[in-house]
Design a protein around this motif. Structure first.
Motif, PDB file in Angstrom:
ATOM      1  N   THR A 185       0.879  -1.175   0.000  1.00 61.12           N
ATOM      2  CA  THR A 185       0.000   0.000   0.000  1.00 61.12           C
ATOM      3  C   THR A 185       0.914   1.222   0.000  1.00 61.12           C
ATOM      4  O   THR A 185       2.094   1.113   0.334  1.00 61.12           O
ATOM      5  CB  THR A 185      -0.879   0.027   1.266  1.00 61.12           C
ATOM      6  OG1 THR A 185      -0.008   0.089   2.391  1.00 61.12           O
ATOM      7  CG2 THR A 185      -1.744  -1.208   1.360  1.00 61.12           C
ATOM      8  N   SER A 186       0.346   2.378  -0.351  1.00 58.50           N
ATOM      9  CA  SER A 186       1.242   3.519  -0.523  1.00 58.50           C
ATOM     10  C   SER A 186       1.678   4.123   0.810  1.00 58.50           C
ATOM     11  O   SER A 186       2.540   4.991   0.853  1.00 58.50           O
ATOM     12  CB  SER A 186       0.591   4.584  -1.398  1.00 58.50           C
ATOM     13  OG  SER A 186      -0.513   5.105  -0.739  1.00 58.50           O
ATOM     14  N   ALA A 309     -12.776   9.380  -6.729  1.00 55.08           N
ATOM     15  CA  ALA A 309     -14.107   9.543  -7.321  1.00 55.08           C
ATOM     16  C   ALA A 309     -13.986  10.128  -8.724  1.00 55.08           C
ATOM     17  O   ALA A 309     -13.176  11.015  -8.971  1.00 55.08           O
ATOM     18  CB  ALA A 309     -14.933  10.455  -6.439  1.00 55.08           C
ATOM     19  N   ALA A 329     -15.321   2.379 -10.977  1.00 59.11           N
ATOM     20  CA  ALA A 329     -15.018   1.215 -10.146  1.00 59.11           C
ATOM     21  C   ALA A 329     -14.385   1.640  -8.825  1.00 59.11           C
ATOM     22  O   ALA A 329     -13.818   2.719  -8.718  1.00 59.11           O
ATOM     23  CB  ALA A 329     -14.072   0.280 -10.884  1.00 59.11           C
ATOM     24  N   GLU A 334      -5.708  -4.001  -0.956  1.00 56.71           N
ATOM     25  CA  GLU A 334      -6.057  -5.107  -0.055  1.00 56.71           C
ATOM     26  C   GLU A 334      -7.080  -6.055  -0.671  1.00 56.71           C
ATOM     27  O   GLU A 334      -7.336  -7.126  -0.154  1.00 56.71           O
ATOM     28  CB  GLU A 334      -6.619  -4.544   1.259  1.00 56.71           C
ATOM     29  CG  GLU A 334      -5.580  -3.924   2.176  1.00 56.71           C
ATOM     30  CD  GLU A 334      -5.259  -2.462   1.840  1.00 56.71           C
ATOM     31  OE1 GLU A 334      -5.579  -2.026   0.716  1.00 56.71           O
ATOM     32  OE2 GLU A 334      -4.675  -1.775   2.700  1.00 56.71           O
TER      33      GLU A 334
HETATM   34  P1  ADP Z   1      -3.418   3.641  -1.670  1.00 59.88           P
HETATM   35  O1  ADP Z   1      -4.444   3.686  -0.567  1.00 59.88           O
HETATM   36  O2  ADP Z   1      -2.239   2.899  -1.314  1.00 59.88           O
HETATM   37  O3  ADP Z   1      -3.264   4.942  -2.370  1.00 59.88           O
HETATM   38  P2  ADP Z   1      -5.136   1.980  -3.228  1.00 59.88           P
HETATM   39  O4  ADP Z   1      -5.149   1.984  -4.675  1.00 59.88           O
HETATM   40  O5  ADP Z   1      -5.176   0.690  -2.533  1.00 59.88           O
HETATM   41  O6  ADP Z   1      -3.887   2.753  -2.866  1.00 59.88           O
HETATM   42  O7  ADP Z   1      -6.270   2.942  -2.748  1.00 59.88           O
HETATM   43  C1  ADP Z   1      -7.520   2.464  -2.397  1.00 59.88           C
HETATM   44  C2  ADP Z   1      -8.369   3.594  -1.932  1.00 59.88           C
HETATM   45  O8  ADP Z   1      -8.630   4.506  -3.006  1.00 59.88           O
HETATM   46  C3  ADP Z   1      -9.716   3.170  -1.456  1.00 59.88           C
HETATM   47  O9  ADP Z   1      -9.664   2.708  -0.134  1.00 59.88           O
HETATM   48  C4  ADP Z   1     -10.528   4.442  -1.623  1.00 59.88           C
HETATM   49  O10 ADP Z   1     -10.357   5.303  -0.518  1.00 59.88           O
HETATM   50  C5  ADP Z   1      -9.916   5.077  -2.832  1.00 59.88           C
HETATM   51  N1  ADP Z   1     -10.725   4.804  -4.026  1.00 59.88           N
HETATM   52  C6  ADP Z   1     -10.566   3.824  -4.928  1.00 59.88           C
HETATM   53  N2  ADP Z   1     -11.488   3.903  -5.904  1.00 59.88           N
HETATM   54  C7  ADP Z   1     -12.266   4.975  -5.612  1.00 59.88           C
HETATM   55  C8  ADP Z   1     -13.404   5.591  -6.222  1.00 59.88           C
HETATM   56  N3  ADP Z   1     -13.916   5.143  -7.372  1.00 59.88           N
HETATM   57  N4  ADP Z   1     -13.938   6.671  -5.621  1.00 59.88           N
HETATM   58  C9  ADP Z   1     -13.437   7.151  -4.464  1.00 59.88           C
HETATM   59  N5  ADP Z   1     -12.367   6.625  -3.847  1.00 59.88           N
HETATM   60  C10 ADP Z   1     -11.789   5.549  -4.395  1.00 59.88           C
END
Ligand code: ADP
Length: 551
Positions: A185-186, A309, A329, A334
């Motif tokens: 995760t980042s 979003a 999507a 995780e």
């Molecule tokens: P990191 O948290 O490491 O930046 P991730 O790609 O795992 O990387 O991020 C997942 C998070 O991104 C989600 O928990 C959510 O908060 C956000 N996220 C993913 N897709 C959307 C979406 N379509 N709209 C809003 N938030 C989103």
């Protein structure tokens, strides 16, 4: 009574075997790090993946050993994807956009034994190598003449190594629960944590991506992959692509509008996945350089966006400029990552874009295979009424059971539910609407204000390139929203105009207390606005004296 069906392990090699056997000629087009386009196909990728597997044997890489990559989206990275996982080693893709210290932490924590890197990262590799005791060798992804002159132990040339190996290799069979890929995760909060996928989870997730109600990846598609191969395995798409023989178009390190448009047009791209920032850049380039109404004859019909979003303008422009439908999507590292996808239901068919818009703006609906529920603070499931807001929990065969090496302790409850930290509501059809990340929520006078909804509205103003809404402390309401805006180049809009633009679209008490125009917004390594930094910087904004230079 047991069923009498065969128990064949679900292995990534079965996906690649399928592509090699039936879709060998189907193209893999990449923009190389050197610049020009490189044309390959599934047959060649499979052969070179076997050469990689033979190379790993020669390098004494054992099953389960982690092999790190620091590379862009291109054919070499793709063949390493398959060569490593299919031979039983673990693919460890590292995000080069992280801070060098985080990159070092991640490679060290994973105990990766070899590092395959693009020459663009040579300086970073040289800087980190003295503090990476577990790495036995560094393989530069290039031919002999492009080798970087850096001082690292056991520097190897990828093309030379591959040339010494045959393309004959029988993929081994093993337990489908063995690890296949490790993604971190980042680390927006604390150190990054490793998520360790298995062959079984990767294959099941791939089947999900092929299904018509998710990405509908099929042999007929030409897929442009703008999500990096180092970010949750490019949302798992490469594996699903192999299992269908879809054409892949890999943009290398060039995600600018001109380069992407050229690929969409010349490679007959039908489907493209990218985060909203990439879409906004592409559209801005098209507006400046093309007659946008002329582009609907191109083949791009479905676009997928996630990660943050998706603003309304992205959905509108994808429709107006390409005639493409948005699949919004949601997911996370995780969960491999897909949890929801915004494919339409029977009742939406025949609606025009305006009528469908509320559906596209939601973060998609729950897909088969990923269980998603919304719970209150006490962990009780909330009704699927499209109103009740709580935290999302998930479970399923491609959701983690714990982080690598137990980082973060026990992260799922007795029933397997994982708390995502995302706040949302869900309707009866399973569509979710994310209102915030738990830590980004703005609580004004005890009521929640959705920063995401305000940001979406702000970016629908024609002068706004990007917007972020954060909480600032307030003596009476505890927190109030502050809107930070990055204007488009040459565009003019005042604070008063923006607030007037928002005011008829939201409840009065949601209106931001102030608007700050910034040169740029800070981003995380995965392209999300870095809200933690903004909160640090602007948390006291309303407490500062008005009229001072800092206000
Ligand atoms: P990191 O948290 O490491 O930046 P991730 O790609 O795992 O990387 O991020 C997942 C998070 O991104 C989600 O928990 C959510 O908060 C956000 N996220 C993913 N897709 C959307 C979406 N379509 N709209 C809003 N938030 C989103």
């Amino acid at each position: 009574m047991l069923g009498l069906m065969q128990q064949r392990p679900l292995l990534i090699s079965s996906l690649l075997d399928y592509a090699e056997r039936y879709h060998a000629g189907r193209e893999i087009v990449s923009r190389s790090v050197e610049g020009p386009l490189h044309r390959s196909n599934w047959g060649t990728i499979a052969r070179r993946a076997k050469q990689v597997a033979n190379l790993l044997q020669r390098l004494d890489v054992a099953r389960g050993e982690r092999i790190a990559t620091l590379a862009w989206n291109h054919n070499r990275h793709l063949e390493i994807y398959f060569g490593v996982t299919c031979s039983g080693a673990v693919l460890h893709t590292v995000n080069p956009r992280l801070f060098p210290e985080q990159v070092r932490f991640i490679i060290d924590d994973a105990e990766s034994s070899y590092m395959f890197f693009d020459v663009t990262f040579a300086a970073l590799v040289e800087q980190l190598a003295p503090r990476l005791p577990n790495v036995r060798g560094y393989v530069a992804l290039c031919a002999r003449e492009a080798m970087p002159s850096i001082d690292v132990p056991n520097l190897l040339c990828y093309e030379d190594l591959l040339a010494a190996e045959t393309g004959d290799h029988a993929w081994p069979s093993f337990d489908e629960d063995l690890a296949s890929a490790l993604c971190y995760t980042s680390g927006t909060t604390g150190n990054p944590k490793g998520v360790l996928q298995s062959h079984r989870s990767a294959v099941l997730h791939s089947l999900a991506l092929m299904s018509a109600d998710t990405m509908a990846i099929s042999a007929r598609e030409s897929l442009l992959l703008c999500a990096p191969l180092f970010h949750v395995n490019c949302w798992g798409i490469p594996f699903a692509a192999a299992g269908t023989g879809a054409k892949l178009v890999l943009p290398g390190m060039k995600l600018d509008g001109a380069s992407l448009f050229e690929l969409i047009r010349d490679e007959a791209v039908t489907f493209c996945g990218a985060v909203p920032t990439v879409w906004l850049n592409l559209f801005a380039w098209m507006e400046a350089n093309l007659n946008t109404t002329d582009q609907r004859g191109l083949k791009l019909r479905r676009v997928l966006s996630g990660g943050t979003a998706v603003p309304r303008v992205v959905i509108e422009k994808a429709h107006n400029y390409f005639g493409a439908t948005m699949l919004h999507a949601w997911g996370m590292t995780e969960m491999s990552p897909l949890g929801t996808c915004g494919s339409l239901l029977a009742q939406h068919v025949g609606m025009n874009l305006d009528e469908r818009m509320p559906v596209h703006l939601k973060q998609g609906r729950t897909i088969y295979g990923a269980e998603v529920r919304i719970v209150d603070d006490d962990g009780h499931e909330l009704p699927r009424d499209g109103r009740s807001v709580g935290e999302i929990q998930v479970r399923g065969p491609w959701v983690l059971s714990g982080y690598f090496k137990g980082a973060g302790g026990k992260v799922v409850d007795e029933d397997g539910w994982f708390r995502t930290g995302d706040v949302a509501h869900m309707d009866a059809d399973g569509f979710i609407t994310i209102t915030d990340r738990a830590k980004d929520v703005i609580k004004s006078g005890g009521e929640w204000i959705s920063s995401i909804e305000l940001e979406n509205l702000a970016v629908s103003h024609p002068a706004v390139l990007e917007a972020a809404v954060v909480a600032t402390r307030h003596p009476r309401w505890q927190e109030r929203p502050l809107l930070l805006v990055h204007r488009k180049q040459g565009a003019e809009v005042s604070k008063e105009e923006l607030l007037a633009f928002l005011s008829d679209k939201i409840a009065k008490w949601w209106l931001p207390d102030d608007v700050v125009f910034v040169e740029e917004l800070p981003h995380t390594a995965t392209g999300k606005v870095l809200k933690t930094r903004l909160r640090e910087e602007y948390g006291d904004w309303l407490e500062r004296p008005a009229g001072t230079t800092s206000r």
